[in-house]
Design an enzyme around this catalytic site. Structure first.
Site, PDB file in Angstrom:
ATOM      1  CG  ASP A  42      -0.349  -0.147   2.527  1.00 25.54           C
ATOM      2  OD1 ASP A  42       0.897  -0.203   2.602  1.00 25.54           O
ATOM      3  OD2 ASP A  42      -1.089  -0.228   3.529  1.00 25.54           O
ATOM      4  CE  LYS A 110       2.824  -6.084   4.055  1.00 26.83           C
ATOM      5  NZ  LYS A 110       2.398  -4.992   4.996  1.00 26.83           N
ATOM      6  CD  GLU A 112       0.355  -1.744   8.035  1.00 31.07           C
ATOM      7  OE1 GLU A 112       0.024  -0.994   8.985  1.00 31.07           O
ATOM      8  OE2 GLU A 112       0.847  -1.318   6.976  1.00 31.07           O
ATOM      9  CD  GLU A 179       7.698  -0.616   8.443  1.00 31.03           C
ATOM     10  OE1 GLU A 179       7.957   0.519   7.979  1.00 31.03           O
ATOM     11  OE2 GLU A 179       6.713  -1.292   8.085  1.00 31.03           O
TER      12      GLU A 179
END
Length: 277
Positions: A42, A110, A112, A179
């Site tokens: 994204d 994916k 988050e 991350e």
């Protein structure tokens, strides 16, 4: 031969997993020759559309770019990000994830989040949709996290990330992105988790690495601390544009070698324009 999620998982502890983002057919075709996994991130909102964050990216945008990337691949596993607010209930997550898979032909999605999306991940996996997890710094949560900052610096934050990663794995994610976390936490999670860890700003202790391809190629003068620029395409492109404009202004381009020769019909037209009509 196309890689699948089992191939990616089999690399844990044996071979580093190389991943990059891609949003277009030409870029994906190049990456596919070398990368294990291509993420249609994204981050397309910022890199392609000039958005301030990923929050404005829509499902239709992700599907459009997912289609382009999948058309280019012949080997790499392709994962498509689920955009902000597209998976806040299990049912909504399944509706949107199934649309992504069916319309793009990608291999996985994916999400988050950790504990807060474990139910959604489990719901998708139970219905045959592979999921890649993402914990630590989560761009879709940047307002709540106070911006794009390294996570896990305090004991409580560190514990929270560990709980998130564990929840994602227990829910069935086939791998998880870490991350912007400390090297020690990344190493600890990589050792403890049964699935591959893919780092971005999380040290080489992870099982693999991912970067935004535009950052890696140096297409912007602004990039995060954790990025290594393997090229300087911004200046390469600028130099090419300057050269092109100069050649046009000076009538150096196009030259004879860039033009087509006259065919028989055109030669007749030029010699006898009225007869050729």
């Amino acid at each position: 031969m196309l890689l699948n999620i089992l191939d990616i998982q089999a690399k844990k502890g044996l071979e580093k997993i190389a991943c990059l983002t891609a949003y277009t057919f030409p870029m994906a075709r190049i990456l596919d020759e070398h990368c294990d996994l291509i993420l249609v991130g994204d981050s397309v909102g910022q890199t392609v559309y000039g958005m301030e964050s990923t929050l404005s990216v829509t499902l239709d945008i992700m599907i459009a770019h997912g289609k382009a990337v999948v058309k280019a691949r012949s080997k790499a596993l392709v994962v498509v990000d689920m955009p902000f607010a597209s998976y806040y209930t299990p049912e909504l997550a399944y509706k949107n994830a199934s649309r992504i898979l069916s319309e793009t032909g990608c291999d996985a999605v994916k999400l988050e989040g950790g504990v807060c999306v474990a139910e959604e991940i489990a719901f998708l996996v139970a219905r045959g949709i592979p999921v890649m997890g993402h914990v630590g710094l989560m761009p879709q949560h940047f307002n709540q996290l106070g911006g794009y900052k390294c996570q896990g610096k305090t004991d409580s934050s560190r514990q929270h990330i560990k709980e998130d990663a564990k929840a994602v794995c227990e829910a069935g994610a086939f791998c998880v992105v870490l991350e912007c976390i400390s090297p020690s936490l990344a190493a600890e999670l990589t050792q403890e988790l049964p699935v591959p860890t893919i780092g971005i700003g999380a040290s080489n202790a992870c099982d693999g690495q991912i970067l935004v391809v535009d950052d890696m190629l140096g297409q912007s003068s602004r990039y995060p601390k954790f990025v290594k620029r393997f090229a300087d395409l911004e200046h390469t492109i600028k130099d090419a544009v300057v050269g092109y404009v100069r050649a046009v202004k000076c009538s150096e381009f196009p030259g004879d070698e860039h033009c087509y020769s006259d065919g028989p019909h055109l030669r007749v037209f030029r010699a006898h324009p009225h007869h050729a009509q």
